[in-house]
Structure formats: C-alpha cells, structure tokens
Design a protein around this motif. Structure first.
Motif, short mmCIF file in Angstrom:
data_model
loop_
_atom_site.label_atom_id
_atom_site.label_comp_id
_atom_site.label_asym_id
_atom_site.label_seq_id
_atom_site.Cartn_x
_atom_site.Cartn_y
_atom_site.Cartn_z
N SER A 1 0.82 -0.97 0.13
CA SER A 1 -0.26 -0.23 0.24
C SER A 1 0.72 0.99 -0.41
O SER A 1 1.85 1.17 0.36
CB SER A 1 -0.66 0.10 1.35
OG SER A 1 -1.66 -1.34 1.65
N ASP A 2 0.30 1.90 -0.40
CA ASP A 2 1.06 3.10 -0.40
C ASP A 2 1.41 4.23 0.55
O ASP A 2 -0.04 4.36 1.25
CB ASP A 2 0.63 5.12 -1.69
CG ASP A 2 0.53 4.48 -3.02
OD1 ASP A 2 -0.07 4.88 -4.67
OD2 ASP A 2 1.54 3.88 -3.46
N ASN A 3 2.69 4.65 0.54
CA ASN A 3 2.53 5.38 2.67
C ASN A 3 2.40 6.27 2.17
O ASN A 3 2.54 7.13 1.29
CB ASN A 3 4.11 4.63 2.98
CG ASN A 3 3.75 4.75 4.56
OD1 ASN A 3 3.11 5.35 5.08
ND2 ASN A 3 5.44 4.33 4.71
N ASP A 4 2.37 7.59 3.52
CA ASP A 4 2.37 8.43 3.11
C ASP A 4 4.23 8.87 2.69
O ASP A 4 4.25 10.38 4.10
CB ASP A 4 1.28 8.92 4.17
CG ASP A 4 2.28 9.03 5.74
OD1 ASP A 4 1.94 9.30 6.51
OD2 ASP A 4 2.89 8.40 5.74
N GLY A 5 4.53 8.97 1.95
CA GLY A 5 5.73 9.19 1.65
C GLY A 5 6.22 9.76 0.98
O GLY A 5 5.27 10.87 0.27
N ASP A 6 7.11 10.64 1.23
CA ASP A 6 7.79 12.15 -0.11
C ASP A 6 8.63 11.22 -0.62
O ASP A 6 9.59 12.65 -0.84
CB ASP A 6 7.49 13.14 0.87
CG ASP A 6 8.45 13.54 2.23
OD1 ASP A 6 8.82 12.07 2.36
OD2 ASP A 6 8.71 14.78 3.18
N SER A 7 9.38 10.24 -0.61
CA SER A 7 11.09 10.03 -0.94
C SER A 7 10.94 9.62 -2.48
O SER A 7 11.53 9.00 -2.94
CB SER A 7 11.31 9.42 -0.28
OG SER A 7 11.26 8.29 0.51
N GLY A 8 9.87 9.61 -2.75
CA GLY A 8 9.72 9.36 -4.29
C GLY A 8 9.58 7.82 -4.25
O GLY A 8 10.20 7.55 -4.80
N LEU B 92 11.31 9.48 6.65
CA LEU B 92 10.96 9.93 4.56
C LEU B 92 11.12 11.67 6.07
O LEU B 92 11.27 11.98 6.55
CB LEU B 92 8.73 10.26 5.79
CG LEU B 92 8.16 8.80 5.11
CD1 LEU B 92 7.36 8.87 5.02
CD2 LEU B 92 8.58 8.80 3.75
N ALA C 281 0.46 9.86 -2.67
CA ALA C 281 1.61 9.19 -2.00
C ALA C 281 2.38 10.04 -0.96
O ALA C 281 2.16 9.87 0.23
CB ALA C 281 2.39 8.47 -2.33
#
Lengths: 218, 453
Positions: free
Chosen positions: A211-218, B119, B253
């Motif tokens: 599942s998509d995590n709430d990530g921001d690192s592409g 993150l 995302a």
C-alpha cells in the motif's frame, strides 16, 4: 473418473467434483501419472482431456461474452473495485512479477532443479516456457509495451528472448538437463525478471504489492 | 545598551529580534503541526500500517548504535495513539512545550525502529517539534499555557528559517542534469498519470516533463524570496497553496506533506494576520469585528541574550551543513545515497531495485540464494533495494544468522537498480563479500559501483 465406464462428455465432467475438472484436471491428464497413455491414444483419457478442455473453453467464452456485454463495468461499479488504468497496470505487472518470482526462485532455482523434481517429463520446461513467453508477449508495442521507452521495451524483448533460447537449448525435459544448462537457464530467466522488477516497474511507475505509505521520497 | 551600540547593524538586528510580536502565526504553525501529527497517527492506525511497518516485519533495520526494542503490537498501537494525543495537545495548546517533548519521545521511538520508514516530512516534523520545545512559550490560541500571548521576533525568524531550509534544500537537491536537462524523473511520473480527469491528457504531451521540472525547481528555489518580499507575499502564499494542491492531486502518496507546508508558509504573513483577516471577513459580512490588541500588556522589546543568538546561529548552521554533507563524500549522492537522508531530497529521483544475495558456506562452498523479500516485507524491500547502507545491514544479518561454529558465510549481493529511467545497473560490486566489509561512517563505501551514465 478415468477408472469408471460412464461416457465422458463436457456435461458429465461439469457435474463432477471441482478437482476433477478445470486446469488441475487438465494438468493431471496431460502430465500426471499415466500421461504417456495419452500419446498412445488411450480413448478414455483422450475423451476426458477433450471434455475438460471444452468445458474450460466454454467457461472462458461465457466470461468474455459477459464482459463484452458490459458486465465488467457493472461489476466494477457495484463492487466498488473500479480500476483506473494505473491500477490495472499495477495489477498486471504484479501478477507477472509473482509468476516470475515463482519461476526463478522456485521452479528454476539451481538447487531445486538439481534434484529429481518428480514432475512429469516436460512439465517444468513447458511451464517455464509458457510463463516467459506470456510475459514477453504482454510487452508487445500494442499492449503494455506501448507506454515503455524504446530502450526498456528493447531490454524486455532481448532478455526474454535470451531466456527462451536458453530454455530451448536445455532440452524439453528440464530436470534431466545438465547442471550447466540449468544454471544458464536460471541466470537468463533471472535477468528477465530483473528487467521487469526494475526497468519496467520504474518506467510504468508501478507499486509493487504494497500500500502507498504517506511518503515523500519518491 | 549604549546609544552608539544601537546604531550598529548588529545591534539594530538584535533590537529587532527582541521585539515582541503577536503569536498568532506561530500558533497557527503549531496547530498545523498538531493537526498533521493527528492525521498521520490516524492514517497509521486506519491503514493498518502499525502492523505493516513494525509488527509484521521479521527483521527491522534499526539505526546503527541506536538500537531500540520493538514493543508488542498492542504496545506499538498505544505509542501511536499517544503520539496522536500529543498532536491534539499541540493543536489545542494544552501545555504545548510538554506536548512537543512527548511527541519527540513517542515519534522518535517509532522512527528509530526501522530506517526504511524514514521520510523527509517526518524529519521536518521532528525538527519543528524540537523548536516548539526550545522556543519561548506562547499563550496565543492555547487552552492551557503558562505564558502570556506574544513572542519575540527571533522565534518567528527561526521558524521561518527552518521552513526556508526545506524549500531551498529541496531545490538544491534537484540541481542535476537529469532534472534540468532530461526532465526526469518527473516526466516518467507524470506520464503515468494520464488517466487523471481534466489534467491527465495534458500530462502525456511532449515537453511536459522538462517544463514541470523547471517549474517545480524555480518554485522551490524562489518561493521563500517571494514570501519574504512584502509586495509579492500574498500572491506567493496563494502560489504555495496551488502548488501543493497540484502535487497532492498528482502524487497522493505524499500524504500529509502538502498540508504541513501550506500551513507553515503563512509564517511569512504579518504575525497577527489571522486576526486582521478575521476582521476583514467580519466587515465583509457586515458584522462588527471584535476589537482588542493581539498581545496586550507585553513588554515591547525583550533583551536577546548572547546565548540565544549563538544557539540560534548554531541551529541554522547545522540546518545548512547537514543537507550538504554529501558534498564532502566522494560519489554521486543520487546513486550512493551517502548523505542522502536529512537532506530534503524530496522526490528528487526515481529508483527501483531488486537484490538477490548469494550466500557461500565457508566449509562446503555451497551457494544459496536469498532474495531481499525473503527477509524484508515488500515495503521494506522497496526502500532497501536502492540504499547501499541498508543492503550492507541485511548482508550482515544474513551472515550472523547463518554463521556455523562462529564462522560466517560470505554474502555477496546482486543488486540491480533502475535510476531515473535508465536501464538497470549493478549498485554493489557483486564480487565483494558484503558481510565482511566494515561500515565506514561518513565516508564513501568502496564497494558501491559507479552510477550508469
């Protein structure tokens, strides 16, 4: 059912137990114990195999017809599983990746192939060929290969061609192929798997089974 | 302070730094962080990520030298609930400094459990919480706080500086040929979003990748200046909202990051802007605005101690140096990831990897193959497959677990990585026994191969 004397038709097979029809039954009839009799024209086994195939073909056609009549859209709407193009590509690539993992880490793994597998002659080889050929065909330009960059599409084609060539060179009976040939087959199939798992996944921006995590690192 | 002192630039700046300003914009930043913390905790619980990230994995890749024990699932859930509660306290202003400190303990524990969960926006929230602990307390919009309303201007400057570092750092991370000349990886990402309504058909057009890349870079690089300059301040805030809304639509995302940055951008507006905006709205609606100064009865200027100046300067110095530390390490950080964390490399590259370890028994020479996913969950493997330090850590674990009679097997890695659309290439020297390699902290690891051209 093979042991009985009732006539075998698609209708009689359809009323049988689930294990006595479908692809499992087909696999048993084509490759399982006593499969050699099929080549010798054993009538009851032939009838059974033909009935299983006819039944499967009928079910597949029914599915195709219902989808063509708009059942797919209805199903997606009602079931709350409406899929975007992006989601469909994710599903397709994940399915391929799972099949390739199963092939490379299981059926073709050097240690596993080094043992007498117990599989009927030609079964593993045919299955590997079918898996590789099916995945390769999915990346034709008119299919999933369309959105791929030329370099990636070329990499898919060449690595899968190499894997199929290695498989062909190893002979039709994989368990009895020499260790060197098995190693080459495994390495070539692994290379094809790597291309899908890296280049294709990257180019199509596929999310691999999480599942998509709430990530921001592409 | 003498009259001559007061005329020097340093003295004037110190005087300005001590000026007490209304605390509304800082309170709004605190509320934003609190809300983001609550939303993050709720998402962790609602999506089952507590199990996925920490309970279920058979192996957690902790930070070297900072080992912490993983709690049972119920304990982890309790920690996440506790973190959410600190967010509520921050948002409502219930003992906000203590709430920020409690957040650091709980959230810090979760972050220490597994490096694959790192993150950039988690790091941003951690730094902001540290500032909320350290900065002078403020009673504005707080249910229970010991300090009166109003803060010294330097506290506001420091928060602005922190946010500025994030934007400028994100821009600096994109100053590379792939981003500037090839328009990658943004071009690839946008091309995969063509099924979006309205915007989608445009994303597949030629030239969209480079155009979007340059737009994003210029935004990150200059937005702080536009926010700082009074004539462009309001349009800049509108641009911030629009930019982050678009990124959220295109890349859902990224989760709560847009919300965080939009809330923090308002720090550049006048400190009492929520009050004045409220009055304008009230007037527009024909109601009589409530009167009252923002911070009544406060000393207009507080003395700024030398210690405060030094600590603030050191903080900002660290914020500038840490993201740039990769420049002191040979190799391309985009490929080696050495110095890549805590550096605001937000969506700067696309990497997908796949690793198989070859484990050679020291006695028999028999070779066994171990896929990264045999030890890690897909989520962990997705991150670890492109990061040499994590692969090194996994190789060590494999060697430790398979050691027989004190003799560790040799562990080699076939690590292949596709980077910004290039064909996959080997990340790690496949002939090196990775498990036998020492970790050279802060230095280049010689077994990392050169990036593909």
């Amino acid at each position: 059912m093979l042991a009985g004397d009732e006539p075998i038709t698609p209708e009689t097979v359809a009323t049988g137990a689930s294990g006595a029809r479908g692809l499992l039954a087909a696999e048993h009839l084509l490759f399982g114990s006593g499969a050699d009799a099929l080549a010798e024209g054993e009538a009851r086994r032939c009838d059974y195999a033909a009935a299983v195939a006819a039944l499967a073909a009928g079910e597949a056609q029914r599915l195709v017809d219902e989808f063509a009549d708009g059942a797919a859209e209805t199903l997606a709407g009602r079931g709350g599983v409406a899929m975007t193009t992006e989601g469909a590509i994710d599903e397709l690539v994940n399915t391929q990746v799972n099949a390739l993992d199963d092939l490379v880490d299981g059926r073709l793994a050097p240690d596993a192939a080094g043992e007498p597998s117990g599989s009927p002659a030609g079964h593993e080889s045919a299955l590997a060929e079918a898996t590789l050929a099916t995945v390769a065909q999915l990346y034709a330009p008119e299919r999933l290969g369309g959105p791929l960059p030329d370099g990636t599409r070329q990499a898919v084609r060449s690595t899968f061609d190499d894997a199929l060539a290695a498989l062909d060179a190893g002979g039709s009976e994989l368990p009895s192929s020499g260790a060197a040939a098995r190693g080459e087959i495994h390495a070539a199939a692994d290379e094809a798997r790597v291309v899908v798992r890296t280049d294709v996944v990257s180019a199509l921006d596929v999310v691999l089974s999480f599942s998509d995590n709430d990530g921001d690192s592409g | 302070m003498t009259g001559r002192d007061a005329t020097s630039p340093a003295a004037r700046m110190r005087l300005a730094a001590g000026r007490v300003v209304p605390g509304h914009s800082i309170a709004l930043a605190r509320i934003t962080v609190g809300v983001v913390v609550v939303v993050s905790a709720a998402r962790l619980l609602a999506h089952g990520w507590v199990a996925q990230l920490w309970s279920r994995p058979e192996l957690l890749l902790g930070w070297p030298g900072l080992d912490v024990s993983v709690l049972p699932h119920a304990g982890l859930v309790a920690v996440v609930v506790g973190v959410g509660a600190t967010g509520v306290a921050l948002a409502l202003g219930v003992a906000p400094r203590a709430a920020a400190a409690a957040f650091l303990v709980g959230f810090g524990y979760l972050e220490l459990l597994d490096r694959t969960t790192y993150l950039n926006h988690y790091w941003a929230m951690t730094l902001l919480a540290l500032l909320f602990v350290a900065l002078p307390g403020d009673g504005t919009w707080a249910l229970w706080a010991r300090r009166p309303a109003g803060v010294p201007a330097w506290a506001l400057w420091l928060l602005r500086g922190q946010v500025a570092v994030v934007y400028v750092g994100a821009a600096v991370a994109k100053l590379d040929p792939d981003w500037l000349l090839r328009g990658e990886p943004l071009g690839m990402w946008l091309a995969a979003r063509t099924d979006l309504p309205v915007l989608g058909p445009l994303l597949g057009l030629p030239g969209v990748g480079p155009a979007a890349s340059w737009t994003g870079l210029l935004f990150d690089l200059t937005i702080v200046a536009w926010l700082w300059w009074r004539p462009t301040r309001v349009p800049a805030v509108v641009a911030v909202v629009a930019f982050h809304a678009v990124t959220w639509v295109l890349f859902p995302a990224i989760g709560v990051f847009p919300l965080l940055m939009v809330g923090l951008a308002t720090l550049w507006l006048p400190p009492d802007w929520p009050v004045t905006a409220g009055r304008r709205v009230a007037r527009a609606l024909g109601r009589r605005p409530t009167a009252g100064p923002a911070a009544p009865g406060l000393t207009p200027v507080l003395r700024v101690r030398r210690r405060t100046v030094v600590l603030a300067a050191m903080w900002m110095g660290v914020q500038v140096v840490v993201p740039l530390r990769h420049l002191a390490i040979p190799g391309d950080v985009r490929w080696t990831e050495e110095g890549g964390r805590f550096a605001w490399r937000v969506m700067a590259e696309e990497k997908v990897g796949w690793t198989t370890f070859r484990v050679t028994d020291a006695d028999t020479g028999a070779v066994d193959r171990v896929a990264l996913t045999d030890l890690l969950t897909p989520t962990q493997a997705h991150v670890a497959a492109t990061r040499p330090d994590l692969l090194h850590q996994v190789a060590g674990v494999i060697a430790d677990r398979r050691a027989a009679g004190g003799v560790r097997p040799e562990v080699r890695a076939d690590a292949r990585v596709s980077w910004n659309g290039r064909g996959n290439a080997a990340l790690i020297d496949p002939d090196v026994d990775l498990a036998a390699q020492p970790w050279r902290a802060g230095r280049h690891q010689p077994w990392i191969l050169e990036p593909p051209s």
